[in-house]
Scaffold this motif. Structure first.
Motif, PDB file in Angstrom:
ATOM      1  N   VAL A 397       0.832  -1.206   0.000  1.00  0.00           N
ATOM      2  CA  VAL A 397       0.000   0.000   0.000  1.00  0.00           C
ATOM      3  C   VAL A 397       0.864   1.253   0.000  1.00  0.00           C
ATOM      4  N   LEU A 398       2.103   1.135   0.475  1.00  0.00           N
ATOM      5  CA  LEU A 398       3.013   2.273   0.437  1.00  0.00           C
ATOM      6  C   LEU A 398       3.459   2.537  -0.992  1.00  0.00           C
ATOM      7  N   LYS A 399       3.546   3.800  -1.360  1.00  0.00           N
ATOM      8  CA  LYS A 399       3.978   4.209  -2.696  1.00  0.00           C
ATOM      9  C   LYS A 399       5.279   4.990  -2.614  1.00  0.00           C
ATOM     10  N   GLY A 400       5.903   5.143  -3.768  1.00  0.00           N
ATOM     11  CA  GLY A 400       7.129   5.922  -3.813  1.00  0.00           C
ATOM     12  C   GLY A 400       6.948   7.326  -3.283  1.00  0.00           C
ATOM     13  N   SER A 401       5.782   7.895  -3.496  1.00  0.00           N
ATOM     14  CA  SER A 401       5.506   9.256  -3.037  1.00  0.00           C
ATOM     15  C   SER A 401       5.475   9.379  -1.523  1.00  0.00           C
ATOM     16  N   ASP A 402       5.456   8.247  -0.816  1.00  0.00           N
ATOM     17  CA  ASP A 402       5.483   8.276   0.641  1.00  0.00           C
ATOM     18  C   ASP A 402       6.910   8.410   1.181  1.00  0.00           C
ATOM     19  N   PHE A 403       7.901   8.443   0.270  1.00  0.00           N
ATOM     20  CA  PHE A 403       9.299   8.515   0.671  1.00  0.00           C
ATOM     21  C   PHE A 403       9.924   9.830   0.214  1.00  0.00           C
ATOM     22  N   GLU A 404      11.029  10.179   0.855  1.00  0.00           N
ATOM     23  CA  GLU A 404      11.782  11.365   0.468  1.00  0.00           C
ATOM     24  C   GLU A 404      13.266  11.084   0.625  1.00  0.00           C
ATOM     25  N   ALA A 405      14.075  11.632  -0.277  1.00  0.00           N
ATOM     26  CA  ALA A 405      15.526  11.485  -0.183  1.00  0.00           C
ATOM     27  C   ALA A 405      16.068  12.497   0.816  1.00  0.00           C
ATOM     28  N   VAL A 406      17.135  12.120   1.507  1.00  0.00           N
ATOM     29  CA  VAL A 406      17.717  13.002   2.515  1.00  0.00           C
ATOM     30  C   VAL A 406      19.161  13.342   2.153  1.00  0.00           C
ATOM     31  N   GLU A 407      19.620  14.455   2.694  1.00  0.00           N
ATOM     32  CA  GLU A 407      20.975  14.937   2.460  1.00  0.00           C
ATOM     33  C   GLU A 407      21.905  14.323   3.487  1.00  0.00           C
ATOM     34  N   THR A 408      22.763  13.383   3.064  1.00  0.00           N
ATOM     35  CA  THR A 408      23.625  12.656   3.998  1.00  0.00           C
ATOM     36  C   THR A 408      25.066  13.153   4.016  1.00  0.00           C
ATOM     37  N   ALA A 409      25.433  14.049   3.097  1.00  0.00           N
ATOM     38  CA  ALA A 409      26.833  14.486   3.010  1.00  0.00           C
ATOM     39  C   ALA A 409      27.323  15.110   4.309  1.00  0.00           C
ATOM     40  N   CYS A 410      26.416  15.732   5.056  1.00  0.00           N
ATOM     41  CA  CYS A 410      26.824  16.435   6.274  1.00  0.00           C
ATOM     42  C   CYS A 410      27.364  15.495   7.343  1.00  0.00           C
ATOM     43  N   MET A 411      26.947  14.222   7.329  1.00  0.00           N
ATOM     44  CA  MET A 411      27.397  13.322   8.387  1.00  0.00           C
ATOM     45  C   MET A 411      28.623  12.511   7.983  1.00  0.00           C
ATOM     46  N   MET A 412      29.171  12.765   6.811  1.00  0.00           N
ATOM     47  CA  MET A 412      30.382  12.084   6.364  1.00  0.00           C
ATOM     48  C   MET A 412      31.597  12.657   7.090  1.00  0.00           C
TER      49      MET A 412
END
Length: 426
Positions: A397-412
């Protein structure tokens, strides 16, 4: 034996436990923990004490009932209260947010009171990684606690290309749990793994198609090995003695072992693959740490990101090390390998069963990582005869629109290390 009930355990937010003391009234037998703010959530709880053995020197408690919102109470250990030290210990409070150990210290002037209201201060609330995560590797941790796989991303900013990447993968496409019980077309469903003791097994040489990007080995492969059914033929092996993870892609045996690619991982290290090297995954990432495993769900907590596939990728970003298309360091509207997504925080998971809520909460907290090309939004997991396939399918029932990409560069911390540090993130 004294007993108490959790009358309620209610998730709240942004309330510090240091600001609100707990109280126990020996007359009513009621202990109240108004607000316990942990790193993953805040809780309000009332506990009812049975009067049968209230005067025993060491007061033991059993949880006999739990009524909660999106949470459950672990029944494997009993809390205990030592009247001499004034310490009440709640060994395991299992919620959809994690597993915690809590210790409360009552004020010295009222440590031995037998009447009236006694004041408590909460001194410690510690998140605990469930033992099942290390049990599966006989004491080997699945990378250090500060590894990128084990770091939550629920507080990170949304990536500027989030909408584009979701649309490219398929905003209307449903989520698919690519694992389960039983068989499909003659093979197990999911990515199995093997556990061996390195000193007692003969290691095998493997010939690689991509020998310039593969670890030479040799590889410990048991005679009764479990291998992925289907096209990719991943063969994953954990040496539980050396805490080493061995992974092969497209492995096959015909008098000798051959594979397209192979990677060996030190589970005690944050070291990544050499730059531009593949692994058993196209992204150059390990496979096993991203698998959903039944024992984790049964324990009530998944403390790591999950592996998932997308139809096409372009370039790669940390912690990935390899690309199959696109230009290095050039991002497009096609998601790169290593891109991390999370289930949106406002997605209501309360209508799902507790087992599915464990998976969904992990998706909100730790997210999912683009690790290979394949079908859209396919989540990887290990096969297990205890999975309920019908239940897992409810997550479609979950769709792709239920997700979002996050910015991970800051924790590198370092581009050549999988160590993550959220303190660097806004």
């Amino acid at each position: 034996m004294q007993k108490f009930n959790f009358v309620f355990l209610w998730l709240m937010s942004f309330i510090s436990y240091a600001d609100t003391p707990a109280y126990y009234d020996f007359n009513s037998g009621q202990l109240i923990l108004p607000f316990v703010n942990t790193p993953q959530g805040s809780y309000s709880a009332e506990l009812q004490l049975d009067q049968n053995s209230i005067n025993t020197p060491l007061e033991q408690f059993n949880v006999v009932k739990a009524v909660a919102v999106n949470s459950s109470i672990g029944d494997d250990q009993s809390p205990s209260f030592n009247i001499e030290t004034g310490v009440l210990t709640l060994p395991f409070v299992v919620t959809q947010q994690g597993v915690y150990s809590a210790t409360m210290q009552i004020a010295q002037e009222s440590a031995k009171k037998r009447s009236g209201t006694t004041r408590f201060n909460i001194t410690r609330v510690v998140p605990i990684t469930p033992s099942t995560r290390t049990q599966s590797t006989q004491g080997c941790k699945i990378f250090p606690a500060n590894n990128v796989w084990n770091t939550p991303v629920n507080t990170l900013r949304v990536h500027s290309r989030s909408s584009a990447w979701v649309n490219t993968i398929g905003s209307a496409k449903g989520l698919w749990m690519d694992f389960g019980s039983g068989q499909w077309e003659g093979g197990t469903i999911g990515l199995p793994y093997n556990e061996v003791t390195g000193s007692t097994i003969v290691k095998s040489s493997v010939h690689f198609s991509y020998n310039d990007e593969s670890d030479v080995g040799p590889y410990p492969i048991p005679t009764n090995y479990k291998i992925e059914f289907g096209n990719d033929h991943h063969l994953l092996t954990i040496d539980k003695e050396a805490c080493q993870l061995y992974e092969l892609f497209n492995a096959r045996f015909n008098n000798t072992w051959t594979a397209d690619a192979g990677a060996i991982w030190n589970l005690n290290s944050n070291q990544l693959r050499p730059i531009n090297w593949t692994s058993a995954d196209a992204a150059g990432l390990p496979v096993f740490p991203g698998l959903v495993r039944y024992d984790e769900v049964a324990a009530g907590f998944i403390g790591h990101a999950m592996r998932f596939t997308v139809p096409s990728s372009s370039s790669y970003i940390w912690p990935a090390r390899h690309r199959t298309a696109g230009m290095l360091n050039v991002l497009t509207n096609t998601p790169p390998f290593g891109a991390r997504f999370r289930l949106k925080a406002n997605y209501n998971i309360s209508g799902f069963t507790p087992a599915l809520q464990v998976i969904l909460k992990a998706m909100q907290t730790y997210g999912i990582i683009n690790a290979d090309n394949g079908s859209a939004w396919f989540i990887s997991g290990a096969p297990d005869e205890r999975w309920d396939n019908t239940l897992l399918r409810k997550l479609t029932v979950l769709k792709g629109s239920d997700f979002e990409a996050v910015e991970t560069a800051c924790m590198m911390v370092n581009p050549n290390s999988g160590q993550a540090d959220l303190s660097h993130c806004p």
